[in-house]
Design an enzyme around this catalytic site. Sequence first.
Site, mmCIF file in Angstrom:
data_model
loop_
_atom_site.group_PDB
_atom_site.id
_atom_site.type_symbol
_atom_site.label_atom_id
_atom_site.label_comp_id
_atom_site.label_asym_id
_atom_site.label_seq_id
_atom_site.Cartn_x
_atom_site.Cartn_y
_atom_site.Cartn_z
ATOM 1 N N ASP A 1 7.486 -65.377 6.906
ATOM 2 C CA ASP A 1 6.030 -65.656 7.224
ATOM 3 C C ASP A 1 5.316 -64.508 7.928
ATOM 4 O OD1 ASP A 1 6.562 -68.501 6.179
ATOM 5 O OD2 ASP A 1 7.155 -68.970 8.283
ATOM 6 N N LYS B 1 4.239 -61.148 3.709
ATOM 7 C CA LYS B 1 4.727 -60.283 2.626
ATOM 8 C C LYS B 1 3.949 -60.324 1.304
ATOM 9 C CE LYS B 1 8.728 -62.294 3.110
ATOM 10 N NZ LYS B 1 8.656 -62.971 4.508
ATOM 11 N N GLY C 1 6.903 -69.363 0.403
ATOM 12 C CA GLY C 1 5.329 -69.697 0.170
ATOM 13 C C GLY C 1 4.692 -68.134 0.541
ATOM 14 N N HIS C 2 4.341 -67.430 -0.545
ATOM 15 C CA HIS C 2 3.743 -66.167 -0.183
ATOM 16 C C HIS C 2 2.175 -66.569 -0.718
ATOM 17 C CE1 HIS C 2 7.978 -64.123 -1.123
ATOM 18 N NE2 HIS C 2 7.712 -64.698 0.202
ATOM 19 N N GLN D 1 11.329 -65.192 2.716
ATOM 20 C CA GLN D 1 12.105 -65.429 4.248
ATOM 21 C C GLN D 1 12.072 -64.240 5.064
ATOM 22 O OE1 GLN D 1 14.022 -67.238 1.615
ATOM 23 N NE2 GLN D 1 12.542 -68.499 1.733
#
Length: 428
Positions: free
Chosen positions: A13, A16, A40-41, A224
């Site tokens: 988080d 990225k 989750g990007h 991650q």
Amino acid sequence: MSSVIIVGSQWGDEGKGKIVDFLSEKADAVARYQGGHNAGHTVVINDEKFILHLIPSGILYKGKICLIGNGVVVDPAALIEEINGLRKRGVEVGKNLFLSKNAHLIMPYHMAIEKGKERLRGIKMLGTTGRGIGPAYADKTARTGIRVADLLQPQVFRENLKANLFDINFLLENLYKVSPFNIEDIYNEYMGYAEKLSGYIGDTDIIINKMISENKNVLFEGAQGTLLDIDHGTYPYVTSSNPIAGGACTGLGVGPTKISKVLGVVKAYTTRVGSGPFPTEITDSLGDKLRERGGEYGATTGRPRRCGWLDMVILRHSARINGLTGIALTKLDILDAIDVIKICTSYKYKGKTLEEFPKEINILEECEPVYEEVNGWSTSTIGIKDFKRLPKAAKAYIKKIEKMLGVKVQIISTGQRRDELIQLKGQF
Ligand code: IMP
């Protein structure tokens, strides 16, 4: 003509997605190398928010080749949903997306096993995302996994599934006390997915190596972060893959000699979701303030993220393990309203000073952070695009991070939007 790995330097988080999206403009290909739809990007383009879970963030630019490598574990239903969701919003997903034949599939029983295991762990639960990631990687390592290639060979798929269900159903019924799975249901469901995904399945190792040999620009998108790495993170409170830079080589089949740079994404403070030790965690209202200002809620699960100060002990570990060549510092603007900022420089454990991140989780749990305080800047940095325009105290904070890590800050993100960013050095 570079191959650049983008890696999370903390517990994930770090932002990225935005950095990969920004760098994608000059990339020819963007490739995911590990993790699954636990990631989750978030990318914000002209106030429109996209959250990507499995598909590389490069998909939001036209004409980029996007690869899901062998190191990724794929829930086909989640992938199809993501493809359809992007298409509905006008994003092209077709000949630009390739899914590795060697990637392992997340099966419905992986979720059931994970749920059962977490329940049995009780207060020692890992706090996973519940997406079946751990059991899917466990099957891969145990050599009982089912791979994307098997979707194209129904007979092989059926045989592997039958062999797996033999013992998994026993475990589900007798240990976890839940209903067993029916082979025909899963077979039919997955053959349906095979039909929808067959056009994307390919030899991603051959595609990416060809592009590298043709001097194309390739981005490797980590999911991650380093402290969630199965080998180098806060085990067992980790994910089941290798988010570190080395994972990009195994997760795509690219030799280390082909990698030009490793850009570590560092959030200007620290966050973590799920259980596990977090020495610089802020447990009072200041932690809540950071969470609200930073929108620190999981992009995948919506869980509130635990917030804390920047931790140089973990970042030194991260810089070393990943061989960082540069840093992308994100969410600097979230610190705009903080008067005094703390940086953890070492830990105290039973009266001793620890300069390095301890490998023993019980020792880490008892470590007290030793802080150095720096002045905040109490003025908005949102959207600043020129380093010279940053407040003096913000520049000093950035310089201090560089000095403490011995790695240059090359990108500074000053807001959510694609263009709210300072680039000090290009990657390609
Ligand atoms: P899993 O990856 O679902 O097995 O979860 C293992 C640990 O990794 C849990 O603490 C999760 O909260 C954490 N985790 C997994 N994916 C992410 C992510 O994308 N960002 C931050 N934490 C994550």
